[in-house]
Design an enzyme around this catalytic site. Structure first.
Site, PDB file in Angstrom:
ATOM      1  N   SER A 135       0.871  -1.319  -0.041  1.00 27.60           N
ATOM      2  CA  SER A 135       0.114  -0.159  -0.124  1.00 27.60           C
ATOM      3  C   SER A 135       0.747   1.225   0.002  1.00 27.60           C
ATOM      4  CB  SER A 135      -1.125  -0.036   1.222  1.00 27.60           C
ATOM      5  OG  SER A 135      -2.253  -0.433   0.926  1.00 27.60           O
TER       6      SER A 135
ATOM      7  N   TYR B  18      -3.243  -2.352 -10.582  1.00 25.08           N
ATOM      8  CA  TYR B  18      -3.219  -2.238  -9.180  1.00 25.08           C
ATOM      9  C   TYR B  18      -2.252  -3.084  -8.454  1.00 25.08           C
ATOM     10  CZ  TYR B  18      -4.764  -2.323  -4.274  1.00 25.08           C
ATOM     11  OH  TYR B  18      -5.073  -2.717  -2.943  1.00 25.08           O
TER      12      TYR B  18
ATOM     13  N   TYR C  15      -5.044   2.590   7.658  1.00 25.96           N
ATOM     14  CA  TYR C  15      -6.074   1.819   7.769  1.00 25.96           C
ATOM     15  C   TYR C  15      -7.105   2.394   8.750  1.00 25.96           C
ATOM     16  CZ  TYR C  15      -2.496  -1.079   5.539  1.00 25.96           C
ATOM     17  OH  TYR C  15      -1.507  -1.629   4.711  1.00 25.96           O
TER      18      TYR C  15
HETATM   19  N1  GLU Z   1      -2.049  -5.439  -2.533  1.00 23.35           N
HETATM   20  C1  GLU Z   1      -2.680  -5.093  -1.192  1.00 23.35           C
HETATM   21  C2  GLU Z   1      -3.945  -5.541  -1.452  1.00 23.35           C
HETATM   22  O1  GLU Z   1      -5.053  -4.949  -2.091  1.00 23.35           O
HETATM   23  C3  GLU Z   1      -2.324  -3.936  -0.612  1.00 23.35           C
HETATM   24  C4  GLU Z   1      -2.819  -3.623   0.862  1.00 23.35           C
HETATM   25  C5  GLU Z   1      -2.152  -3.093   1.599  1.00 23.35           C
HETATM   26  O2  GLU Z   1      -0.784  -3.128   1.788  1.00 23.35           O
HETATM   27  O3  GLU Z   1      -2.786  -2.312   2.564  1.00 23.35           O
HETATM   28  O4  GLU Z   1      -4.827  -6.275  -0.707  1.00 23.35           O
END
Ligand code: GLU
Length: 303
Positions: free
Chosen positions: A63, A188, A239
């Protein structure tokens, strides 16, 4: 400030927490990583570097890549991007679908998965070669052409990325994304799969630390835009633990499920930490602890 000594003291002090948490295993290629690793690198804006342990081991930035993506999108489309993605903390998990459904396909912010998938769609619409140009931007930020995608991680995530596919479908249903769902998801996942070390991340984030002259690979941001990206990192970068990070560490930053965290002290330093074991919110246990101690011992934070 003797950052080197402080960092080494911190590394000793966090040892009792070394077995807490576990690495992300919902992406099979990440489940194979040795969880017992730790690196840290602090880089002042004038180029002093303080590194310890595995500061040069590359890992999946996941992320953290979302900061690079939104910077390009903001440079290309300016304030218009905020019509498709918000800038409010979500208070829900990074991969949650619930809020997206209630809010009719407009993600809360660019740092949750839904928001980053919208940003990926914007970059596909704007760029001739999104994968090449994204990588070139990251390479330019750290003046290193060896930085690359990890195809195994990207395809492993695509194969098991049912939740992200559900998010992309919901976004498409609401008309928030323009391009083919498969193309958007693959781009992505590619962005998330970029591998960098703490030393490279600390250098790359110099661009967001030193607010002047943001002009990399042709993408320009004003001082005000860079400060605003810092503000979004502060409120949405961790988050549904952004409040806790703000409380304990007091710096803007961004974490990734690969176990990396980058934080910024505006106009002073950028610092990157990495350790794969994550807490229940998806943030690195040792990384959070190390940064909490850093701002506690230095008594430096933005507050
Ligand atoms: N590629 C991960 C996902 O989409 C990234 C999540 C992250 O690092 O928060 O779940």
């Amino acid at each position: 400030m003797d950052y080197q000594k402080i960092i080494e003291d911190i590394c000793r002090e966090i040892r009792p927490f070394a077995e807490e948490g576990k690495q992300a295993d919902y992406i099979p290629a990440l489940a194979k990583i040795n969880p017992d690793q730790f690196g840290i690198c602090l880089r002042t804006v004038d180029g002093q570097i303080y590194a310890h342990q595995q500061a040069d081991t590359r890992f999946s930035i996941q992320s953290i890549a979302k900061v690079f993506a939104i910077a390009i999108a903001l440079s290309l489309r300016g304030e218009h991007i905020w019509k498709k993605v918000g800038k409010e903390p979500s208070g829900t998990a990074f991969n949650s679908l619930v809020q997206l459904e209630i809010e009719k396909g407009i993600p809360r912010n660019p740092f949750i998965n839904a928001g980053a998938i919208v940003v990926a769609d914007i970059l596909i619409s704007e760029l001739d070669d999104p994968e090449g140009e994204f990588l070139n931007f990251v390479r330019t930020l750290c003046k290193d052409d060896t930085i690359s995608y990890n195809e195994e991680v990207a395809y492993s995530e695509r194969e098991h990325g049912y939740l992200n596919a559900a998010i992309a479908n919901l976004l498409k249903y609401h008309g928030t994304i323009e391009n083919d769902i498969e193309d958007v998801l693959m781009f992505y996942f590619k962005m998330c799969s970029v591998e960098m070390s703490c030393r490279e991340l600390a250098l790359a984030f110099r661009a967001f630390t030193c607010h002047r002259d943001f002009n990399y690979a042709g993408y320009k941001l004003t001082v005000s835009q860079v400060k605003r990206l810092n503000a979004v990192m502060q409120t949405c970068g961790f988050y549904d633990e952004a409040g806790e990070f703000s409380y304990l560490v007091g710096l803007p930053g961004k974490s990734g499920v690969g176990g990396g965290i980058v934080a910024i002290y505006p106009m002073k330093y950028s610092v990157a930490v990495w350790s794969p074991r994550l807490n229940s919110k998806g943030n690195s246990v040792l990384g959070m602890k190390a940064l909490e101690l850093l701002t506690t011992y230095t008594e430096e934070s933005i507050f």
